[in-house]
Design a protein around this motif. Sequence first.
Motif, mmCIF file in Angstrom:
data_model
loop_
_atom_site.group_PDB
_atom_site.id
_atom_site.type_symbol
_atom_site.label_atom_id
_atom_site.label_comp_id
_atom_site.label_asym_id
_atom_site.label_seq_id
_atom_site.Cartn_x
_atom_site.Cartn_y
_atom_site.Cartn_z
ATOM 1 N N PRO A 7 41.092 10.917 38.327
ATOM 2 C CA PRO A 7 42.142 10.499 37.662
ATOM 3 C C PRO A 7 42.353 11.850 36.619
ATOM 4 O O PRO A 7 41.520 11.968 35.945
ATOM 5 C CB PRO A 7 41.747 9.244 36.759
ATOM 6 C CG PRO A 7 40.780 8.457 37.450
ATOM 7 C CD PRO A 7 40.055 9.407 38.252
ATOM 8 N N GLY A 8 43.652 12.397 36.528
ATOM 9 C CA GLY A 8 43.879 13.416 35.603
ATOM 10 C C GLY A 8 43.264 14.731 36.081
ATOM 11 O O GLY A 8 43.238 15.788 35.221
ATOM 12 N N LYS A 9 42.566 14.734 37.102
ATOM 13 C CA LYS A 9 41.900 16.273 37.761
ATOM 14 C C LYS A 9 42.541 16.552 38.869
ATOM 15 O O LYS A 9 42.991 15.843 39.648
ATOM 16 C CB LYS A 9 40.355 15.890 37.632
ATOM 17 C CG LYS A 9 39.576 15.398 36.552
ATOM 18 C CD LYS A 9 38.520 15.559 36.514
ATOM 19 C CE LYS A 9 37.581 15.248 35.012
ATOM 20 N NZ LYS A 9 36.084 15.195 35.029
ATOM 21 N N GLU A 10 42.093 17.736 39.153
ATOM 22 C CA GLU A 10 42.760 18.436 40.555
ATOM 23 C C GLU A 10 41.693 17.795 41.717
ATOM 24 O O GLU A 10 40.378 17.348 41.363
ATOM 25 C CB GLU A 10 42.377 19.917 40.437
ATOM 26 C CG GLU A 10 43.370 20.624 39.461
ATOM 27 C CD GLU A 10 44.018 21.633 39.753
ATOM 28 O OE1 GLU A 10 45.178 21.857 39.147
ATOM 29 O OE2 GLU A 10 44.001 22.294 40.841
ATOM 30 N N ARG A 11 42.039 17.670 42.907
ATOM 31 C CA ARG A 11 41.158 17.495 44.227
ATOM 32 C C ARG A 11 40.043 18.476 44.200
ATOM 33 O O ARG A 11 40.238 19.795 43.884
ATOM 34 C CB ARG A 11 42.111 17.548 45.248
ATOM 35 C CG ARG A 11 41.549 17.037 46.415
ATOM 36 C CD ARG A 11 42.505 15.986 47.402
ATOM 37 N NE ARG A 11 43.847 16.517 47.506
ATOM 38 C CZ ARG A 11 44.870 15.977 47.741
ATOM 39 N NH1 ARG A 11 44.858 14.702 48.147
ATOM 40 N NH2 ARG A 11 46.095 16.412 47.696
ATOM 41 N N GLU A 12 39.046 18.109 44.447
ATOM 42 C CA GLU A 12 37.723 18.794 44.446
ATOM 43 C C GLU A 12 37.126 18.445 46.176
ATOM 44 O O GLU A 12 37.172 17.491 46.461
ATOM 45 C CB GLU A 12 36.703 18.547 43.348
ATOM 46 C CG GLU A 12 36.284 17.336 43.403
ATOM 47 C CD GLU A 12 35.350 17.069 42.279
ATOM 48 O OE1 GLU A 12 34.622 18.117 41.463
ATOM 49 O OE2 GLU A 12 34.654 15.984 41.886
ATOM 50 N N LEU A 13 36.384 19.432 46.487
ATOM 51 C CA LEU A 13 35.721 19.438 47.810
ATOM 52 C C LEU A 13 34.235 18.782 47.384
ATOM 53 O O LEU A 13 33.750 19.022 46.443
ATOM 54 C CB LEU A 13 35.285 20.721 48.210
ATOM 55 C CG LEU A 13 34.765 20.889 49.551
ATOM 56 C CD1 LEU A 13 35.221 20.270 50.622
ATOM 57 C CD2 LEU A 13 34.200 22.317 49.733
ATOM 58 N N VAL A 14 34.108 17.902 48.212
ATOM 59 C CA VAL A 14 32.839 16.966 47.729
ATOM 60 C C VAL A 14 31.706 17.230 48.826
ATOM 61 O O VAL A 14 30.535 17.624 48.670
ATOM 62 C CB VAL A 14 32.953 15.494 47.856
ATOM 63 C CG1 VAL A 14 31.667 14.543 47.953
ATOM 64 C CG2 VAL A 14 33.909 14.886 46.893
ATOM 65 N N GLU A 24 31.395 8.593 37.108
ATOM 66 C CA GLU A 24 32.021 9.855 37.353
ATOM 67 C C GLU A 24 32.460 10.063 38.846
ATOM 68 O O GLU A 24 32.965 11.111 39.436
ATOM 69 C CB GLU A 24 31.170 11.138 36.992
ATOM 70 C CG GLU A 24 30.912 11.256 35.458
ATOM 71 C CD GLU A 24 29.919 12.378 34.995
ATOM 72 O OE1 GLU A 24 29.828 12.524 33.693
ATOM 73 O OE2 GLU A 24 29.694 12.865 35.932
ATOM 74 N N ASP A 25 31.935 9.172 39.696
ATOM 75 C CA ASP A 25 32.492 9.248 41.124
ATOM 76 C C ASP A 25 33.779 8.662 41.237
ATOM 77 O O ASP A 25 33.987 8.581 42.506
ATOM 78 C CB ASP A 25 31.316 8.661 41.886
ATOM 79 C CG ASP A 25 30.086 9.529 41.832
ATOM 80 O OD1 ASP A 25 29.048 8.875 41.894
ATOM 81 O OD2 ASP A 25 30.190 10.685 42.152
ATOM 82 N N THR A 26 34.456 7.883 40.419
ATOM 83 C CA THR A 26 35.678 7.195 40.480
ATOM 84 C C THR A 26 36.714 8.092 40.895
ATOM 85 O O THR A 26 36.744 9.354 40.220
ATOM 86 C CB THR A 26 36.004 6.650 39.071
ATOM 87 O OG1 THR A 26 35.257 5.519 39.168
ATOM 88 C CG2 THR A 26 37.447 6.050 39.192
ATOM 89 N N GLY A 27 37.364 7.740 41.968
ATOM 90 C CA GLY A 27 38.582 8.727 42.354
ATOM 91 C C GLY A 27 39.024 8.292 43.614
ATOM 92 O O GLY A 27 38.554 7.107 44.101
ATOM 93 N N VAL A 28 40.161 8.903 44.143
ATOM 94 C CA VAL A 28 40.639 8.684 45.440
ATOM 95 C C VAL A 28 40.057 9.573 46.507
ATOM 96 O O VAL A 28 39.875 10.990 46.187
ATOM 97 C CB VAL A 28 42.030 9.048 45.550
ATOM 98 C CG1 VAL A 28 42.654 8.601 47.010
ATOM 99 C CG2 VAL A 28 42.622 7.831 44.661
ATOM 100 N N TYR A 29 39.386 9.435 47.545
ATOM 101 C CA TYR A 29 38.569 10.219 48.347
ATOM 102 C C TYR A 29 39.552 10.333 49.538
ATOM 103 O O TYR A 29 39.978 9.261 50.189
ATOM 104 C CB TYR A 29 37.393 9.378 48.960
ATOM 105 C CG TYR A 29 36.490 9.575 47.572
ATOM 106 C CD1 TYR A 29 36.310 8.720 46.637
ATOM 107 C CD2 TYR A 29 35.107 10.265 47.767
ATOM 108 C CE1 TYR A 29 35.775 9.049 45.264
ATOM 109 C CE2 TYR A 29 34.297 10.446 46.948
ATOM 110 C CZ TYR A 29 34.352 9.753 45.574
ATOM 111 O OH TYR A 29 33.546 9.968 44.634
#
Length: 117
Positions: free
Chosen positions: A44-51, A91-96
């Motif tokens: 939330p509120g951050k840019e998409r990042e490579l995992v 901190e792993d919360t987000g859309v994958y």
Amino acid sequence: QLHFVEYGGGSVQPGGSLRLSCRAARMISSTYNVANMAWYRQAPGKERELVATIAHDRSTNYADSVKGRFTISRYNARKTVYLQMSSLSTEDTGVYYCNVDGPLQPWGQGTQVTVSS
């Protein structure tokens, strides 16, 4: 039809585990088999990042934040890439999302991962 169909997300408590799956719905098998694939996430509120990435030869790389906790794998016969996630934190919360590790294809809808107590 979406290029990628991600599923397996959900809500878990810190320390929990989830296994995500992504089917490359619009890639033909011969293309998928030589493609380098990747999982990305957007908090939330951050840019998409490579995992994590997995090459066609199954070599893998991980973001420092998930090393030792996440495992990426692929099953070419199903054109599917997986992300096994353990020791999850808030901190792993987000859309994958999954996509190629290279020239990006249109994004799928992603799968929501929520880690909270």
